[in-house]
Design a protein around this motif. Structure first.
Motif, PDB file in Angstrom:
ATOM      1  N   ARG A  30      -5.582   5.401   1.793  1.00  0.00           N
ATOM      2  CA  ARG A  30      -4.918   5.722   0.046  1.00  0.00           C
ATOM      3  C   ARG A  30      -3.581   6.445   0.022  1.00  0.00           C
ATOM      4  O   ARG A  30      -3.652   5.704  -0.709  1.00  0.00           O
ATOM      5  N   ILE A  33      -0.660   4.766   0.440  1.00  0.00           N
ATOM      6  CA  ILE A  33      -0.537   3.659  -1.326  1.00  0.00           C
ATOM      7  C   ILE A  33      -0.200   3.916  -1.820  1.00  0.00           C
ATOM      8  O   ILE A  33       0.484   4.126  -3.216  1.00  0.00           O
ATOM      9  N   TYR A  34      -0.546   5.505  -2.580  1.00  0.00           N
ATOM     10  CA  TYR A  34       0.100   6.353  -3.246  1.00  0.00           C
ATOM     11  C   TYR A  34       1.665   6.297  -3.253  1.00  0.00           C
ATOM     12  O   TYR A  34       2.811   7.036  -3.847  1.00  0.00           O
ATOM     13  N   ILE A  41       2.383   4.399  -9.804  1.00  0.00           N
ATOM     14  CA  ILE A  41       0.217   5.963 -10.111  1.00  0.00           C
ATOM     15  C   ILE A  41       0.928   6.648 -11.269  1.00  0.00           C
ATOM     16  O   ILE A  41      -0.200   6.659 -12.217  1.00  0.00           O
ATOM     17  N   GLU A  63      -6.608   8.736  -8.016  1.00  0.00           N
ATOM     18  CA  GLU A  63      -7.296   8.365  -7.647  1.00  0.00           C
ATOM     19  C   GLU A  63      -7.816   6.817  -7.936  1.00  0.00           C
ATOM     20  O   GLU A  63      -7.910   6.066  -7.787  1.00  0.00           O
ATOM     21  N   ILE A  66      -4.511   4.554  -7.811  1.00  0.00           N
ATOM     22  CA  ILE A  66      -5.273   4.030  -6.277  1.00  0.00           C
ATOM     23  C   ILE A  66      -5.673   2.749  -6.553  1.00  0.00           C
ATOM     24  O   ILE A  66      -4.791   1.585  -5.979  1.00  0.00           O
ATOM     25  N   ASN A 237       0.381  -1.798   3.432  1.00  0.00           N
ATOM     26  CA  ASN A 237      -1.025  -0.426   2.291  1.00  0.00           C
ATOM     27  C   ASN A 237      -2.383  -0.322   3.292  1.00  0.00           C
ATOM     28  O   ASN A 237      -3.053   0.441   2.937  1.00  0.00           O
TER      29      ASN A 237
END
Length: 266
Positions: A30, A33-34, A41, A63, A66, A237
């Motif tokens: 996570r 990914i951010y 995002i 969140e 994500i 990711n």
């Protein structure tokens, strides 16, 4: 002593094979990914905060953003067990309306997001991608009255990148199986077990899997990519689970043991 070394490598390799079949081998990172899709995002968060009906904090919305990226990746690669509900909905960015999905696919999304991705999920996605392409070809033929390959390749989901990833993991599993066979040969006193070469090969493949997020890391505008761009997006990711680390450590131990046995007497 030599047989004990082969016995240890045998037990390690058997556990490696079982772990790959039972447990998740990759999981979504996570934080990465951010970091990789911060712009997308942040726009998602700003849009939701501007909504007068929003009652969530910016952290909760982050969140959610994500999760949205994860859903896009899962949908594009079709990692769930049934493709029927999404065929025809993945052109363009690969985004998908989660609300309209069946409960079975929603459950798969939640499992993949929280628990990780098993080898069978990756293998099953290939089947889904082929089914998706067959459906695309059928729809194009119905629309035009004949097949149109140019239009097909503009809309198809290319399964070959996923096949490549599945084969790489399959090579690692095969290496563990061969270590089992050669360890058994060593226990029974057979010469030229060639355990060193296979352990080295398995270790290299394990390290490649663990380095995948670094190798594929790049800036991507995930809102404007095609379905076929999602395999490298997936690769950058995710991170290896404890299974991947166990494979690397297991092959390293097997490598050391194979080297030691060369200096031991039968």
């Amino acid at each position: 002593m030599k047989k004990i070394c082969y016995g240890i490598s045998l037990i390690i390799a058997i556990a490696m094979c079982l772990s790959l079949l039972i447990f998740p081998i990759l999981k979504f990172n996570r934080e990465e990914i951010y970091d990789n899709h911060k712009e997308y995002i942040d726009i998602y968060v700003a849009k939701e905060l501007a909504d007068s009906n929003n009652q969530k904090s910016s952290e909760e919305l982050k969140e959610e953003g994500i999760d949205d990226v994860i859903y896009m990746i899962i949908a594009a690669l079709q990692l769930y067990y049934k493709a029927d509900d999404t065929a025809g909905n993945l052109e363009g960015s690969g985004s998908i309306d989660i609300v309209d999905l069946s409960d079975a696919i929603k459950n798969d999304f939640y499992r993949l997001k929280t628990k990780g991705i098993k080898y069978i999920d990756l293998a099953n996605s290939i089947k889904n991608q082929f089914e998706y392409d067959i459906e695309i070809g059928r729809k194009i033929k119905e629309l035009n009255g004949k097949s149109n390959m140019e239009q097909f390749f503009e809309n198809w989901c290319n399964p070959f990148p996923t096949i490549t990833l599945v084969l790489i993991i399959a090579f690692e599993f095969a290496a563990a199986v061969i270590v089992i066979i050669r360890s058994i040969k060593g226990i029974f006193g057979k010469k030229k077990t060639k355990l060193f070469r296979m352990s080295l090969f398995g270790l290299i493949v394990s390290l490649l899997l663990l380095m995948m997020p670094i190798v594929f890391k790049r800036h991507v505008d995930i809102a404007n990519v095609s379905v076929n761009d999602f395999v490298p997006i997936f690769a950058m990711n995710v991170q290896g689970t404890i299974v991947c680390y166990y494979y690397a450590i297991g092959f390293a131990i097997s490598l050391i043991l194979s080297f030691v046995t060369k200096f031991l007497k039968d």
